[in-house]
Design a protein around this motif. Sequence first.
Motif, PDB file in Angstrom:
ATOM      1  N   ARG A 103      -9.224 -11.162   8.003  1.00 19.11           N
ATOM      2  CA  ARG A 103      -8.596  -9.588   8.456  1.00 19.11           C
ATOM      3  C   ARG A 103      -7.405  -9.826   8.863  1.00 19.11           C
ATOM      4  O   ARG A 103      -6.375  -8.898   8.656  1.00 19.11           O
ATOM      5  CB  ARG A 103      -9.600  -9.045   9.269  1.00 19.11           C
ATOM      6  CG  ARG A 103     -10.757  -8.457   8.598  1.00 19.11           C
ATOM      7  CD  ARG A 103     -11.713  -7.660   9.671  1.00 19.11           C
ATOM      8  NE  ARG A 103     -11.078  -6.981  10.540  1.00 19.11           N
ATOM      9  CZ  ARG A 103     -11.771  -6.441  11.736  1.00 19.11           C
ATOM     10  NH1 ARG A 103     -13.028  -7.010  12.011  1.00 19.11           N
ATOM     11  NH2 ARG A 103     -11.229  -5.680  12.459  1.00 19.11           N
ATOM     12  N   ILE A 104      -6.773 -10.735   9.929  1.00 16.45           N
ATOM     13  CA  ILE A 104      -5.589 -11.195  10.356  1.00 16.45           C
ATOM     14  C   ILE A 104      -4.622 -11.733   9.398  1.00 16.45           C
ATOM     15  O   ILE A 104      -3.677 -10.926   9.379  1.00 16.45           O
ATOM     16  CB  ILE A 104      -5.785 -12.214  11.446  1.00 16.45           C
ATOM     17  CG1 ILE A 104      -6.759 -11.829  12.586  1.00 16.45           C
ATOM     18  CG2 ILE A 104      -4.264 -12.772  11.858  1.00 16.45           C
ATOM     19  CD1 ILE A 104      -6.874 -12.648  13.612  1.00 16.45           C
ATOM     20  N   TYR A 105      -5.046 -12.354   8.502  1.00 12.44           N
ATOM     21  CA  TYR A 105      -4.275 -12.885   7.319  1.00 12.44           C
ATOM     22  C   TYR A 105      -3.944 -11.544   6.624  1.00 12.44           C
ATOM     23  O   TYR A 105      -2.634 -11.362   6.108  1.00 12.44           O
ATOM     24  CB  TYR A 105      -5.035 -14.008   6.440  1.00 12.44           C
ATOM     25  CG  TYR A 105      -4.285 -14.447   5.407  1.00 12.44           C
ATOM     26  CD1 TYR A 105      -3.040 -15.199   5.406  1.00 12.44           C
ATOM     27  CD2 TYR A 105      -4.472 -14.045   4.033  1.00 12.44           C
ATOM     28  CE1 TYR A 105      -2.396 -15.637   4.333  1.00 12.44           C
ATOM     29  CE2 TYR A 105      -3.851 -14.227   2.960  1.00 12.44           C
ATOM     30  CZ  TYR A 105      -2.649 -15.081   3.039  1.00 12.44           C
ATOM     31  OH  TYR A 105      -1.937 -15.379   2.051  1.00 12.44           O
ATOM     32  N   ALA A 106      -4.902 -10.673   6.126  1.00 19.80           N
ATOM     33  CA  ALA A 106      -4.658  -9.613   5.265  1.00 19.80           C
ATOM     34  C   ALA A 106      -3.681  -8.716   6.016  1.00 19.80           C
ATOM     35  O   ALA A 106      -2.845  -8.131   5.383  1.00 19.80           O
ATOM     36  CB  ALA A 106      -5.972  -8.894   5.152  1.00 19.80           C
ATOM     37  N   SER A 107      -3.845  -8.473   7.324  1.00 18.08           N
ATOM     38  CA  SER A 107      -3.041  -7.531   7.925  1.00 18.08           C
ATOM     39  C   SER A 107      -1.394  -7.983   7.832  1.00 18.08           C
ATOM     40  O   SER A 107      -0.536  -7.290   7.562  1.00 18.08           O
ATOM     41  CB  SER A 107      -3.336  -7.507   9.477  1.00 18.08           C
ATOM     42  OG  SER A 107      -4.511  -6.775   9.466  1.00 18.08           O
ATOM     43  N   CYS A 108      -1.508  -9.471   8.088  1.00 13.06           N
ATOM     44  CA  CYS A 108       0.019  -9.805   8.091  1.00 13.06           C
ATOM     45  C   CYS A 108       0.819  -9.641   6.739  1.00 13.06           C
ATOM     46  O   CYS A 108       1.753  -9.558   6.490  1.00 13.06           O
ATOM     47  CB  CYS A 108      -0.003 -11.440   8.374  1.00 13.06           C
ATOM     48  SG  CYS A 108      -0.318 -11.879  10.117  1.00 13.06           S
ATOM     49  N   ASN A 110      -0.298  -7.511   4.424  1.00 13.91           N
ATOM     50  CA  ASN A 110       0.216  -6.299   4.356  1.00 13.91           C
ATOM     51  C   ASN A 110       1.256  -5.763   5.065  1.00 13.91           C
ATOM     52  O   ASN A 110       2.002  -4.860   4.634  1.00 13.91           O
ATOM     53  CB  ASN A 110      -1.183  -5.110   4.616  1.00 13.91           C
ATOM     54  CG  ASN A 110      -2.227  -5.346   3.507  1.00 13.91           C
ATOM     55  OD1 ASN A 110      -1.997  -5.749   2.382  1.00 13.91           O
ATOM     56  ND2 ASN A 110      -3.400  -5.184   3.993  1.00 13.91           N
ATOM     57  N   CYS A 111       1.524  -6.142   6.194  1.00 17.15           N
ATOM     58  CA  CYS A 111       2.714  -5.744   6.796  1.00 17.15           C
ATOM     59  C   CYS A 111       4.036  -6.494   6.648  1.00 17.15           C
ATOM     60  O   CYS A 111       5.041  -5.752   6.890  1.00 17.15           O
ATOM     61  CB  CYS A 111       2.362  -6.173   8.545  1.00 17.15           C
ATOM     62  SG  CYS A 111       1.194  -5.042   9.131  1.00 17.15           S
TER      63      CYS A 111
END
Length: 129
Positions: A103-108, A110-111
């Motif tokens: 989830r952290i990797y996906a957020s990074c 996506n951002c």
Amino acid sequence: MSGGEIDLINRDPNGLNAHLGTLHFNDVFGEPDGVHSIDCVWKISAKCFDCWKLLCYNILTIVYGIFIAAEWGCEFAIIAFYHIWIISPCMKIFEINCGLCQRIYASCVNCCLVPCCEAMGSLFVAFKK
């Protein structure tokens, strides 16, 4: 067959030791042409081989079989214990932590990466073949 019944006819249904069932006198001994013992010696030797192989196997299983089976039963019980009480819970913790990392990797991504890729894509959208 249920787990509590023992098949006394087919004792190796999964073929774990199928390679041993085909071990015969001719697989161990062979006289090449020109070097032959007397026929009766060869025949008696084959019968002695089969007899002693079976006799020694039976004696060894009578003396040691039950104790070795008990040891292997304990060994597999220990393995089951470790898997149930240690390895599976550790794997669950690992899966939970990996899910959080995902989830952290996906957020990074996506951002940071997605806006850059969309900006680059908008530059090239006007180009056509």
